[in-house]
Design a protein around this motif. Structure first.
Motif, PDB file in Angstrom:
ATOM      1  N   ALA A  86       1.025  -5.782   2.414  1.00 54.20           N
ATOM      2  CA  ALA A  86      -0.142  -6.518   2.894  1.00 54.20           C
ATOM      3  C   ALA A  86      -0.170  -7.949   2.357  1.00 54.20           C
ATOM      4  CB  ALA A  86      -1.415  -5.783   2.515  1.00 54.20           C
TER       5      ALA A  86
ATOM      6  N   TYR B 289       0.837  -1.196   0.000  1.00 55.32           N
ATOM      7  CA  TYR B 289       0.000   0.000   0.000  1.00 55.32           C
ATOM      8  C   TYR B 289       0.872   1.246   0.000  1.00 55.32           C
ATOM      9  CZ  TYR B 289      -4.270  -2.655   1.002  1.00 55.32           C
ATOM     10  OH  TYR B 289      -5.339  -3.495   0.922  1.00 55.32           O
ATOM     11  N   ARG B 290       0.273   2.354  -0.462  1.00 52.12           N
ATOM     12  CA  ARG B 290       0.961   3.628  -0.375  1.00 52.12           C
ATOM     13  C   ARG B 290       1.295   3.851   1.105  1.00 52.12           C
ATOM     14  NH1 ARG B 290      -1.974   7.473  -4.558  1.00 52.12           N
ATOM     15  NH2 ARG B 290      -3.202   5.607  -4.527  1.00 52.12           N
TER      16      ARG B 290
ATOM     17  N   LEU C  62      -4.807 -13.422  11.570  1.00 51.11           N
ATOM     18  CA  LEU C  62      -5.018 -12.334  12.521  1.00 51.11           C
ATOM     19  C   LEU C  62      -5.428 -11.055  11.802  1.00 51.11           C
ATOM     20  CD1 LEU C  62      -2.014 -12.550  15.006  1.00 51.11           C
ATOM     21  CD2 LEU C  62      -4.413 -13.082  15.467  1.00 51.11           C
ATOM     22  N   SER C  63      -5.977 -10.130  12.551  1.00 46.00           N
ATOM     23  CA  SER C  63      -6.286  -8.821  12.011  1.00 46.00           C
ATOM     24  C   SER C  63      -5.015  -8.221  11.396  1.00 46.00           C
ATOM     25  CB  SER C  63      -6.802  -7.935  13.148  1.00 46.00           C
ATOM     26  OG  SER C  63      -7.109  -6.682  12.645  1.00 46.00           O
ATOM     27  N   GLY C  64      -5.132  -7.754  10.162  1.00 46.51           N
ATOM     28  CA  GLY C  64      -3.978  -7.170   9.476  1.00 46.51           C
ATOM     29  C   GLY C  64      -3.161  -8.175   8.679  1.00 46.51           C
ATOM     30  N   ALA C  65      -3.572  -9.432   8.682  1.00 51.14           N
ATOM     31  CA  ALA C  65      -2.806 -10.483   7.982  1.00 51.14           C
ATOM     32  C   ALA C  65      -2.903 -10.379   6.458  1.00 51.14           C
ATOM     33  CB  ALA C  65      -3.269 -11.867   8.438  1.00 51.14           C
TER      34      ALA C  65
HETATM   35  N1  ATP Z   1      -6.029   1.212   2.072  1.00 47.30           N
HETATM   36  C1  ATP Z   1      -4.972   0.887   2.809  1.00 47.30           C
HETATM   37  N2  ATP Z   1      -3.887   1.708   2.870  1.00 47.30           N
HETATM   38  C2  ATP Z   1      -2.803   1.406   3.596  1.00 47.30           C
HETATM   39  N3  ATP Z   1      -2.677   0.267   4.317  1.00 47.30           N
HETATM   40  C3  ATP Z   1      -3.715  -0.588   4.303  1.00 47.30           C
HETATM   41  C4  ATP Z   1      -4.901  -0.339   3.553  1.00 47.30           C
HETATM   42  N4  ATP Z   1      -5.759  -1.382   3.720  1.00 47.30           N
HETATM   43  C5  ATP Z   1      -5.124  -2.240   4.537  1.00 47.30           C
HETATM   44  N5  ATP Z   1      -3.912  -1.788   4.886  1.00 47.30           N
HETATM   45  C6  ATP Z   1      -2.915  -2.481   5.722  1.00 47.30           C
HETATM   46  O1  ATP Z   1      -2.593  -3.709   5.093  1.00 47.30           O
HETATM   47  C7  ATP Z   1      -2.490  -4.761   6.032  1.00 47.30           C
HETATM   48  C8  ATP Z   1      -3.488  -5.876   5.687  1.00 47.30           C
HETATM   49  O2  ATP Z   1      -4.790  -5.359   5.843  1.00 47.30           O
HETATM   50  P1  ATP Z   1      -6.104  -6.206   5.547  1.00 47.30           P
HETATM   51  O3  ATP Z   1      -7.236  -5.269   5.677  1.00 47.30           O
HETATM   52  O4  ATP Z   1      -5.952  -6.922   4.270  1.00 47.30           O
HETATM   53  O5  ATP Z   1      -6.070  -7.255   6.742  1.00 47.30           O
HETATM   54  P2  ATP Z   1      -7.200  -8.273   7.241  1.00 47.30           P
HETATM   55  O6  ATP Z   1      -6.556  -9.586   7.379  1.00 47.30           O
HETATM   56  O7  ATP Z   1      -8.395  -8.159   6.382  1.00 47.30           O
HETATM   57  O8  ATP Z   1      -7.514  -7.700   8.714  1.00 47.30           O
HETATM   58  P3  ATP Z   1      -8.910  -7.678   9.530  1.00 47.30           P
HETATM   59  O9  ATP Z   1      -9.077  -9.028  10.122  1.00 47.30           O
HETATM   60  O10 ATP Z   1      -8.658  -6.636  10.596  1.00 47.30           O
HETATM   61  O11 ATP Z   1     -10.001  -7.294   8.591  1.00 47.30           O
HETATM   62  C9  ATP Z   1      -2.711  -4.134   7.394  1.00 47.30           C
HETATM   63  O12 ATP Z   1      -1.452  -3.829   7.957  1.00 47.30           O
HETATM   64  C10 ATP Z   1      -3.478  -2.874   7.070  1.00 47.30           C
HETATM   65  O13 ATP Z   1      -3.242  -1.884   8.035  1.00 47.30           O
END
Ligand code: ATP
Ligand code: MG
Length: 259
Positions: A17, A11-12, A36-39
């Motif tokens: 990610a 991501y920018r 996990l959240s953020g995975a």
């Molecule tokens: N639009 C964005 N811009 C910058 N970083 C982002 C963006 N969307 C997600 N991220 C980052 O990318 C990583 C993965 O995010 P993602 O939303 O895919 O995780 P997730 O597994 O769906 O988490 P959750 O269980 O909390 O929904 C995280 O560190 C998040 O902070």
């Protein structure tokens, strides 16, 4: 049907990610994704329909390349991918039927939908979709007057009305109580089995993943750390994916949760 080949998403701002993801999903599979959240679970689904651009690698849907696709090509790809959201994303002030008809938007000329002139066959399709999720009697009710579980069923019906080849559900039950969660998961499972629609579901409750998944994908800090049959998944598998012990919070089970 779906192929990720060495896919990375940065991501920018620099957050990586997804890191070098390789994944193939065959037609008709039901895949549950945990981590996990953020995975990177949501990023994986969004990269698949081009909502988030992959910064490296190749993603194909039915042999069509998503990475770097033109706007027109992306529209075509997305028209075959139904999305289901945690917060349902319905238009509250209009009827259930109108919400489901929005799933037909890509198939109907804009001037017709703007004036509510939906062709009869699209209305039929929408009603059939509502029937599939058991709420056809709510067709003329305002979306805001439904329960959460019913709203999610409208979300599923809207996706179904697209005649999708693929269904992507990003934590579809996170906002629902345990009983309703299982009902919605059962709907998704039945639709997968009856219609053969390839289905990818992000879940954070591990017991639900085990109950409804057939194949499990585990993500950890953007990397694919598990890919296998749900029958082979043990508590240790989840611990490895999460990098920590599994707690009550990771389970939907009603015995230990009072909410
Ligand atoms: N639009 C964005 N811009 C910058 N970083 C982002 C963006 N969307 C997600 N991220 C980052 O990318 C990583 C993965 O995010 P993602 O939303 O895919 O995780 P997730 O597994 O769906 O988490 P959750 O269980 O909390 O929904 C995280 O560190 C998040 O902070
Ligand atoms: Mg997410």
């Amino acid at each position: 049907m779906i192929r990720f080949d060495n896919v990375s998403v940065t991501y920018r701002g620099g957050v990586k990610a997804l890191r070098g993801l390789d994944l193939t999903v065959e037609e008709g599979e039901f895949v549950v994704i945990v981590g996990l959240s953020g995975a990177g679970k949501s990023t994986l689904l969004r990269a698949l329909n081009g909502l988030v651009p992959a910064t490296e690698g190749s993603i194909t849907v039915n042999e069509t390349e998503v990475v770097g696709a033109s706007a027109a090509k992306l529209r075509e790809i997305r028209s075959k991918i139904g999305m289901i959201f945690q917060t349902f994303n319905l238009v509250h002030r209009t009827t259930v039927l109108n919400n489901v008809l929005m799933g037909r938007l890509s198939a109907v000329p804009a001037w017709r939908s703007t004036f509510g002139l939906w062709p009869e066959k699209d209305r039929e399709k929408a009603m059939q979709s509502l029937e599939r999720v058991g709420i056809v009697e709510k067709a003329y009710v305002r979306a805001s007057d439904l329960s959460g579980g019913q709203q999610q069923r409208v979300g599923i019906a809207r996706a179904l009305a697209q005649d999708p080849l693929i269904m992507l559900a990003d934590e579809p039950v996170a906002a629902l109580d345990p009983i309703t969660s299982r009902q919605v998961m059962t709907d998704l499972q039945r639709i997968n089995e009856d219609l053969g629609i390839t289905t990818l579901v992000n879940l954070h409750f591990l017991d639900l993943a085990r109950e409804y998944g057939k194949r499990l994908i585990g993500l950890r800090e953007g990397e694919l750390v598990f890919d296998g049959d749900i029958a082979d998944v043990t508590d240790e598998t989840f611990q490895q994916i999460y990098g920590r012990s599994i707690t009550e919070e990771d389970l939907l089970t009603t015995e230990t949760r009072n909410d």
